[in-house]
Structure formats: structure tokens, C-alpha cells
Design an enzyme around this catalytic site. Structure first.
Site, PDB file in Angstrom:
ATOM      1  N   HIS A 188      37.805  97.631 117.187  1.00 51.33           N
ATOM      2  CA  HIS A 188      38.603  96.553 116.715  1.00 51.33           C
ATOM      3  C   HIS A 188      37.525  95.833 116.073  1.00 51.33           C
ATOM      4  O   HIS A 188      36.258  95.918 116.197  1.00 51.33           O
ATOM      5  CB  HIS A 188      39.267  95.749 117.996  1.00 51.33           C
ATOM      6  CG  HIS A 188      38.101  95.243 118.743  1.00 51.33           C
ATOM      7  ND1 HIS A 188      37.408  95.867 119.841  1.00 51.33           N
ATOM      8  CD2 HIS A 188      37.419  93.972 118.632  1.00 51.33           C
ATOM      9  CE1 HIS A 188      36.516  94.962 120.442  1.00 51.33           C
ATOM     10  NE2 HIS A 188      36.500  93.845 120.047  1.00 51.33           N
ATOM     11  N   ASP A 213      36.721  91.906 115.333  1.00 52.67           N
ATOM     12  CA  ASP A 213      37.320  90.644 116.154  1.00 52.67           C
ATOM     13  C   ASP A 213      38.220  89.710 115.263  1.00 52.67           C
ATOM     14  O   ASP A 213      38.254  89.261 114.232  1.00 52.67           O
ATOM     15  CB  ASP A 213      35.995  89.688 116.490  1.00 52.67           C
ATOM     16  CG  ASP A 213      35.241  90.322 117.429  1.00 52.67           C
ATOM     17  OD1 ASP A 213      35.805  91.183 118.303  1.00 52.67           O
ATOM     18  OD2 ASP A 213      34.027  89.874 117.844  1.00 52.67           O
ATOM     19  N   HIS A 221      34.235  97.389 116.124  1.00 55.83           N
ATOM     20  CA  HIS A 221      33.113  97.946 117.034  1.00 55.83           C
ATOM     21  C   HIS A 221      34.099  98.339 118.355  1.00 55.83           C
ATOM     22  O   HIS A 221      35.079  98.039 118.341  1.00 55.83           O
ATOM     23  CB  HIS A 221      32.158  96.771 117.286  1.00 55.83           C
ATOM     24  CG  HIS A 221      32.662  95.360 117.748  1.00 55.83           C
ATOM     25  ND1 HIS A 221      33.353  94.407 116.784  1.00 55.83           N
ATOM     26  CD2 HIS A 221      32.918  95.060 118.828  1.00 55.83           C
ATOM     27  CE1 HIS A 221      33.792  93.625 117.569  1.00 55.83           C
ATOM     28  NE2 HIS A 221      33.802  93.731 118.687  1.00 55.83           N
ATOM     29  N   ARG A 257      27.521  85.710 124.549  1.00 50.61           N
ATOM     30  CA  ARG A 257      28.030  85.973 123.067  1.00 50.61           C
ATOM     31  C   ARG A 257      28.519  84.635 122.548  1.00 50.61           C
ATOM     32  O   ARG A 257      28.751  83.771 123.165  1.00 50.61           O
ATOM     33  CB  ARG A 257      29.323  86.652 123.076  1.00 50.61           C
ATOM     34  CG  ARG A 257      29.995  87.018 121.708  1.00 50.61           C
ATOM     35  CD  ARG A 257      31.051  87.463 121.957  1.00 50.61           C
ATOM     36  NE  ARG A 257      32.273  86.572 122.091  1.00 50.61           N
ATOM     37  CZ  ARG A 257      33.563  86.821 122.749  1.00 50.61           C
ATOM     38  NH1 ARG A 257      33.917  87.824 122.626  1.00 50.61           N
ATOM     39  NH2 ARG A 257      34.320  85.749 122.762  1.00 50.61           N
TER      40      ARG A 257
END
Length: 279
Positions: A99, A101, A255, A270
Site C-alpha cells: 500500500h 499510505d 510499502h 511513527r
């Protein structure tokens, strides 16, 4: 400390950066070098970086505006800007597929700054793929056709979070989920705002339909493209170690965080960077 240097990891994307301690105060020259390498390599890796949450935020803000505190995911205590991704047998990952993001938003984020804290003894690698290298490898006639197309992006597999039973209540929850996540329409081929490279802007998780095509024709085209995109020569697979900081350009990469490490634990911190202040 050795001099700042880059080691390219694959022909398509990825470089390990050495000779810099990110816990120190970084000069504008150093920050600009990091940015330039991000644009050049799409994803950059810094191992053995024991940085504080404050420094993590500082590095992310040097790239652009960061995301507000996440409404669902937990955060690092005292630092709501830093999402704490903690996965184990009781909380398996929900994004272990290719995907880019948040492409179901009209303006998806620019970059991610991810710091590893707890790494499983085996497994838990992450793969990235270069969407510009994928585009470059397509047949010329297909490129011309794809450049005229647009695609619908929605919440994809996240719909599973709303489906508990086969009943009206689950259907209502699913409809509410679509309202919360939203949908977006993006060109199938985009141009990077900085490098000016063209790239294929679809992904298996969130791209659901080619505008103007029947569902059958759209599925056939997307299936071909997703299979084409899955070639290993467009990818890098990274084996994490603790205290590694990774930055990737979300605009032109996909990723895949592999969820193969159960029952062990994996913890990542993150920060999402919404906009590129240099673009």
C-alpha cells in the site's frame, strides 16, 4: 564520527546513510542533505540512532508539517504526535499488504519517519517498491493509455474492521466507515513535484476502480498492473535492527510491513509528514 556518506542498496530505491548522529543538533546543510537523499533514493535508512521523542519530532518537522495526533492509534506517552505501533499475538498488524499510505484521501501525506524500538528475533521485515521504476518499465503504448486514466481509492481492507456479523448493524457500521475514511480520485500516472519523474499511482490495498471502465475491465487492468508491480527488481527488503530510523517518500513508493513474527512483539514509533515544505 565518520563523514556523512550514502550506500545505495538496490538499483531501484533505498540507501543507508552513515556518518551522522541524529541525536545531535543538525545544521541546515545536514537537513538539506537528508532531504536531497530522500528525493534521490525514495527511502533512506539510519541505523544505531538513539534519538529522543523530541528529536524524532524535530527531524520530522524539518521536512514539513506533521500530522495531528491520531484519533485511534495509541501514542508515545507525552508525545501525541508520535503514533506507537505495537503489534503482537494479541494485536496483529492490519496493514500487511502492499500500500501507499492514505491514498483514499484527496491529499495523501508526503513522508513517514519511522523509528524501531522493539524488533522480533526473526521476521518483521519491511519492503518498499519504487512507483517511478515501475512506470518506467511499462510498455510505451500502455504508458500513453494510463496517463489518460483516473482511479478511485477507498479504505480497502480496513472495511474488515467494521464487519463483525452478517447483519444490518454491521452494514450500518460499514457505511459509517466509508464516511469516516472517505474516497478519493487520483490520476493513474502522477508527476513527482520535486524530481519531476512520472510514477504509477495505484496500490493493491486502496485502489478499487478505474474511472469510466466497467468493473470487469477495471479489475482486469488493475490485476495486470498489480502483478507487474510485484516484480522484485522494483523492490527493497529491509531487515530491521533496534534504534533504526527510516524515512520514505510516500508519494512515489509502496510499502509492505510483513506480519510474520507472531507471537513476538514489534514496536515502532511513527510520525507522518503531511506536506513537503521544500516542494
Amino acid at each position: 564520527m565518520n563523514k556523512y556518506s550514502t550506500q545505495q542498496l538496490t538499483p531501484s530505491l533505498g540507501a543507508e546513510i552513515k556518518g551522522i548522529d541524529l541525536s545531535n543538533d543538525l545544521s541546515n546543510e545536514q537537513l538539506n542533505q537528508i532531504y536531497d537523499d530522500l528525493i534521490k533514493y525514495n527511502v533512506i535508512f539510519f541505523r544505531n540512532q538513539k534519538i529522543s521523542p523530541e528529536k524524532h519530532i524535530e527531524i520530522a518537522k524539518s521536512l514539513g508539517t506533521i500530522e495531528d495526533p491520531h484519533p485511534i492509534y495509541p501514542h508515545v506517552e507525552g508525545f501525541p504526535e508520535i503514533v506507537k505501533l505495537e503489534n503482537n499475538k494479541d494485536n496483529p498488524p492490519d496493514t500487511d499488504e502492499w500500500h501507499t499510505d492514505l491514498t483514499f484521501k484527496n491529499d495523501p501525506p508526503f513522508a513517514t519517519v519511522l523509528c524501531s524500538k522493539v524488533i522480533p528475533p526473526v521476521g518483521g521485515d519491511t519492503l518498499w517498491s519504487s512507483l517511478s521504476k515501475i512506470y518506467d518499465a511499462l510498455p510505451d503504448e500502455m504508458k500513453k493509455n494510463l496517463e489518460t486514466l483516473r482511479a478511485i481509492h477507498d479504505m480497502g481492507s480496513f472495511r474488515n474492521n467494521y464487519m463483525q456479523e452478517d447483519d444490518i448493524e454491521s452494514a450500518n457500521k460499514l457505511n459509517k466507515g466509508f464516511e469516516e475514511f472517505g474516497n478519493a480520485v487520483h490520476p493513474v500516472v502522477k508527476i513527482h513535484p520535486v524530481s519531476k519523474k512520472k510514477f504509477l499511482y495505484i496500490n493493491p490495498s486502496f485502489t478499487s476502480q478505474i474511472v469510466g471502465m466497467t468493473t470487469t475491465d477495471s479489475n482486469n487492468l488493475l490485476s495486470y498492473l498489480f502483478n507487474f508491480m510485484n516484480k522484485p527488481e522494483f523492490q527493497i527488503r529491509f531487515q530491521w535492527t533496534p534504534d533504526t530510523l527510516v524515512i520514505w517518500d510516500n508519494r512515489c513508493t509502496m510499502h509492505y510491513a510483513i506480519g510474520d513474527y507472531m507471537p513476538h512483539q514489534r514496536i515502532m514509533n511513527r510520525i507522518t509528514v503531511l506536506s513537503d515544505k521544500r516542494a
